[in-house]
Design a protein around this motif. Structure first.
Motif, PDB file in Angstrom:
ATOM      1  N   MET A  56       0.844  -1.189   0.000  1.00 24.14           N
ATOM      2  CA  MET A  56       0.000   0.000   0.000  1.00 24.14           C
ATOM      3  C   MET A  56       0.882   1.242   0.000  1.00 24.14           C
ATOM      4  N   PRO A  57       0.366   2.386  -0.489  1.00 23.63           N
ATOM      5  CA  PRO A  57       1.179   3.607  -0.565  1.00 23.63           C
ATOM      6  C   PRO A  57       1.311   4.305   0.782  1.00 23.63           C
ATOM      7  N   ILE A  58       2.421   5.008   0.955  1.00 26.09           N
ATOM      8  CA  ILE A  58       2.649   5.787   2.161  1.00 26.09           C
ATOM      9  C   ILE A  58       1.855   7.094   2.074  1.00 26.09           C
ATOM     10  N   PRO A  59       1.163   7.480   3.134  1.00 23.65           N
ATOM     11  CA  PRO A  59       0.512   8.795   3.144  1.00 23.65           C
ATOM     12  C   PRO A  59       1.562   9.904   3.055  1.00 23.65           C
ATOM     13  N   GLY A  60       1.171  11.036   2.502  1.00 23.72           N
ATOM     14  CA  GLY A  60       2.079  12.181   2.437  1.00 23.72           C
ATOM     15  C   GLY A  60       2.868  12.284   1.161  1.00 23.72           C
ATOM     16  N   LEU A  61       2.588  11.402   0.184  1.00 26.49           N
ATOM     17  CA  LEU A  61       3.334  11.431  -1.074  1.00 26.49           C
ATOM     18  C   LEU A  61       2.574  12.095  -2.224  1.00 26.49           C
ATOM     19  N   ASP A  62       1.343  12.544  -1.987  1.00 28.68           N
ATOM     20  CA  ASP A  62       0.527  13.083  -3.079  1.00 28.68           C
ATOM     21  C   ASP A  62       1.176  14.290  -3.747  1.00 28.68           C
ATOM     22  N   GLU A  63       1.674  15.230  -2.933  1.00 24.76           N
ATOM     23  CA  GLU A  63       2.311  16.426  -3.500  1.00 24.76           C
ATOM     24  C   GLU A  63       3.556  16.066  -4.293  1.00 24.76           C
ATOM     25  N   ILE A  64       4.318  15.111  -3.768  1.00 26.16           N
ATOM     26  CA  ILE A  64       5.549  14.687  -4.444  1.00 26.16           C
ATOM     27  C   ILE A  64       5.231  14.071  -5.796  1.00 26.16           C
ATOM     28  N   VAL A  65       4.216  13.205  -5.837  1.00 30.86           N
ATOM     29  CA  VAL A  65       3.819  12.555  -7.092  1.00 30.86           C
ATOM     30  C   VAL A  65       3.319  13.596  -8.085  1.00 30.86           C
ATOM     31  N   SER A  67       4.126  16.765  -8.288  1.00 30.65           N
ATOM     32  CA  SER A  67       5.273  17.530  -8.770  1.00 30.65           C
ATOM     33  C   SER A  67       6.082  16.731  -9.780  1.00 30.65           C
ATOM     34  N   LEU A  68       6.248  15.426  -9.514  1.00 30.05           N
ATOM     35  CA  LEU A  68       7.006  14.581 -10.443  1.00 30.05           C
ATOM     36  C   LEU A  68       6.323  14.515 -11.808  1.00 30.05           C
ATOM     37  N   ILE A  69       5.020  14.315 -11.783  1.00 26.47           N
ATOM     38  CA  ILE A  69       4.276  14.214 -13.049  1.00 26.47           C
ATOM     39  C   ILE A  69       4.301  15.535 -13.799  1.00 26.47           C
ATOM     40  N   LYS A  70       4.192  16.641 -13.067  1.00 30.24           N
ATOM     41  CA  LYS A  70       4.124  17.967 -13.701  1.00 30.24           C
ATOM     42  C   LYS A  70       5.500  18.518 -14.073  1.00 30.24           C
ATOM     43  N   GLU A  71       6.459  18.421 -13.134  1.00 28.01           N
ATOM     44  CA  GLU A  71       7.760  19.056 -13.324  1.00 28.01           C
ATOM     45  C   GLU A  71       8.871  18.074 -13.686  1.00 28.01           C
ATOM     46  N   GLY A  72       8.672  16.798 -13.398  1.00 31.69           N
ATOM     47  CA  GLY A  72       9.715  15.808 -13.651  1.00 31.69           C
ATOM     48  C   GLY A  72      10.717  15.687 -12.525  1.00 31.69           C
ATOM     49  N   SER A  73      10.521  16.463 -11.447  1.00 28.63           N
ATOM     50  CA  SER A  73      11.437  16.394 -10.307  1.00 28.63           C
ATOM     51  C   SER A  73      10.707  16.837  -9.038  1.00 28.63           C
ATOM     52  N   ALA A  74      11.277  16.460  -7.894  1.00 26.97           N
ATOM     53  CA  ALA A  74      10.695  16.851  -6.615  1.00 26.97           C
ATOM     54  C   ALA A  74      11.734  16.618  -5.522  1.00 26.97           C
ATOM     55  N   LEU A 168       4.846   5.944 -15.732  1.00 24.86           N
ATOM     56  CA  LEU A 168       5.251   4.942 -14.756  1.00 24.86           C
ATOM     57  C   LEU A 168       4.031   4.621 -13.917  1.00 24.86           C
ATOM     58  N   PRO A 169       3.360   3.512 -14.190  1.00 28.77           N
ATOM     59  CA  PRO A 169       2.098   3.207 -13.513  1.00 28.77           C
ATOM     60  C   PRO A 169       2.251   3.087 -12.008  1.00 28.77           C
ATOM     61  N   ASP A 170       1.216   3.563 -11.302  1.00 34.04           N
ATOM     62  CA  ASP A 170       1.159   3.452  -9.846  1.00 34.04           C
ATOM     63  C   ASP A 170       2.420   4.025  -9.198  1.00 34.04           C
ATOM     64  N   LEU A 171       2.747   5.252  -9.555  1.00 33.87           N
ATOM     65  CA  LEU A 171       3.984   5.898  -9.108  1.00 33.87           C
ATOM     66  C   LEU A 171       4.044   6.028  -7.585  1.00 33.87           C
ATOM     67  N   LYS A 172       2.919   6.342  -6.970  1.00 35.48           N
ATOM     68  CA  LYS A 172       2.898   6.520  -5.516  1.00 35.48           C
ATOM     69  C   LYS A 172       3.254   5.220  -4.799  1.00 35.48           C
ATOM     70  N   ARG A 173       2.691   4.129  -5.257  1.00 36.57           N
ATOM     71  CA  ARG A 173       2.995   2.835  -4.639  1.00 36.57           C
ATOM     72  C   ARG A 173       4.450   2.443  -4.893  1.00 36.57           C
ATOM     73  N   TYR A 174       4.951   2.774  -6.066  1.00 34.78           N
ATOM     74  CA  TYR A 174       6.337   2.438  -6.398  1.00 34.78           C
ATOM     75  C   TYR A 174       7.296   3.213  -5.500  1.00 34.78           C
TER      76      TYR A 174
END
Length: 464
Positions: A56-65, A67-74, A168-174
């Motif tokens: 299962m995914p860790i809470p608190g990663l939504d903003e990071i994901v 930013s990664l999808i939008k900017e390519g970095s975080a 990259l599917p399911d980035l948050k879980r990865y």
């Protein structure tokens, strides 16, 4: 890599094991009678240490994901993430251990609903890992180098993430899996190697026992080929995971023989000289052979197939090969019954050798029934204590400093009908092994009683 040390596990309702906790030390011993759950504990520990899915995914990663999808970095502060979401991380790790059980034992039909297996890592341990270890994770997708990269220098808490892959599917879980594996120090380059008690048979028949090979032969022999069933059979092993992994490892010997593990070559050489008495060879086809050591005054011995050798030679092959070709500091070596097929004198030698391996930074975990093995470990613990006559005693009995074991580096646990129980370990006597002592006392009492009863009766008969 550093040695795994201080990892604590809680187990409840697993096979014969009712409950119990144990801590993994540089050298950890599981002792007890048959059918008390030692192998179950070894297998469960192997599965958790080898590869643990988060589930299962860790809470608190939504903003990071985002930013990664939008900017390519975080960037994010891993220390802050742990402090904020430690309870969620602990639940995630426990859930990951639970999810591994059916795969580890290849027993989907067995219910593990009431089983508890928990890697009890504290918040303080996680924060210590963050500050003392480097995180450098790279994911390659096809020709895409660094499709995903996480980087955190040692001594810092900020993690930089770069995403170059378009999808990259399911980035948050990865990301959750990468973070959990880092906190648990499940590094990709680390070997977790289990030598099973069934090793003699596996060394002889590993090709025939390969589930994928067997599945292919089975389907090729059929008149009509069911592709769906073929794929299913190839992907599914017929054995518990540690056994299946060992069979796969044996089938890869022909490629592994080309590498050398310099860190443990001297241990492999000591094993060869003291216990094996010859040399193993693995040819380009993966066939194992053995050549006995030349005896002075006699013709050179001929190379022979492994199936013609003694049970001890068969039993020691996997341990020797791992030490010679793969082992390095940070690895984990697990052996189910290292004393298998060995004379008591050889059981003492293997205890010395494994103590030396543990002192090289390789975590050693064994399940044993051998009083000789445990008592030799006790001697190594006692000799670690400073004493004016220690050097004299070591020289007298053939011990070297590399074999000595510090008290805090040894853990021992006794398995019985109540569960897993810690055994007393002190520097005066080593491990307190009441289970073996009681059997020895019973044996001596029985033997003495029979001997003296027969002798007294004979004396009475002579008087008559």
């Amino acid at each position: 890599m550093k040695q795994l040390n201080g990892a604590k596990f809680n187990i409840e309702n697993l096979g014969y094991i009712k409950r119990g906790e144990f801590e993994v030390k540089p050298l950890t011993l599981f002792c007890g009678k048959n059918n008390t759950g030692k192998t179950w504990a070894m297998y469960a520990l192997y599965g958790c240490l080898d590869r643990l899915p988060s589930g299962m995914p860790i809470p608190g990663l939504d903003e990071i994901v985002s930013s990664l999808i939008k900017e390519g970095s975080a960037v994010f502060d891993l220390q802050l993430l742990v402090q904020t979401h430690y309870k969620d991380l602990a639940r995630l790790i426990k859930r990951g251990c639970q999810l591994r059980l059916s795969t580890i034992f290849n027993a989907e039909q067995v219910s593990f609903d009431n089983t508890v297996i928990d890697w009890m890592i504290s918040k303080e341990q996680m924060l210590h890992v963050i500050m003392t270890e480097e995180l450098d994770f790279r994911l390659e997708l096809g020709k895409q180098v660094d499709a995903l990269r996480l980087l955190k220098p040692r001594g810092e808490t900020t993690v930089s993430i770069t995403l170059l892959a378009e999808k990259l599917p399911d980035l948050k879980r990865y990301l959750s899996d990468v973070i959990v594996r880092f906190l648990l120090q499940q590094k990709d380059g680390r070997n977790v190697f289990l030598v099973p008690a069934e090793r003699n048979g596996l060394h002889l028949f590993f090709r025939e026992l390969s589930s994928r090979r067997s599945a292919l032969l089975h389907h090729v022999s059929r008149e009509e080929l069911d592709v769906t069933k073929l794929i299913s059979d190839i992907m599914k092993s017929r054995y518990a995971e540690p056994i299946a992994d060992y069979i796969d490892w044996l089938n890869g010997l022909r490629t592994r023989r080309k590498t050398k593990g310099a860190e443990c070559h001297d241990s492999a050489d000591a094993l060869r000289k003291t216990l094996i008495g010859g040399k193993y060879e693995v040819d380009s086809e993966g066939v194992i052979s053995f050549t006995p050591r030349k005896i002075r005054g006699q013709p050179s011995a001929e190379k022979m197939s492994l199936h013609l050798t003694s049970s001890a030679i068969k039993s020691l092959f996997g341990i020797w090969f791992f030490l010679e070709h793969q082992a390095k500091p940070g690895d984990i070596l697990m052996i189910d019954e290292p004393e298998l097929n060995l004379h008591p004198a050889a059981q003492r030698e293997i205890a010395r050798l494994l103590a030396a391996v543990a002192n090289k930074g390789i975590t050693v975990i064994v399940s044993t029934h051998s009083d000789y093995f445990v008592r030799e470990i006790n001697t190594l613990i006692m000799l670690s204590k400073a004493h004016p006559r220690r050097d004299e005693l070591m020289q007298k009995y053939g011990y070297v400093p590399e074999q000595l074991l510090e008290l805090d580096d040894v853990g021992a646990y006794y398995f019985d009908e109540t569960g897993i129980n810690p055994m007393q370990v002190n520097e005066e006597e080593g491990i307190f092994v009441e289970t073996f002592d009681q059997v020895i006392r019973d044996l001596n009492d029985t033997s003495d009683d029979i001997y003296y009863q027969y002798r007294d009766d004979q004396d009475l008969s002579d008087l008559v």
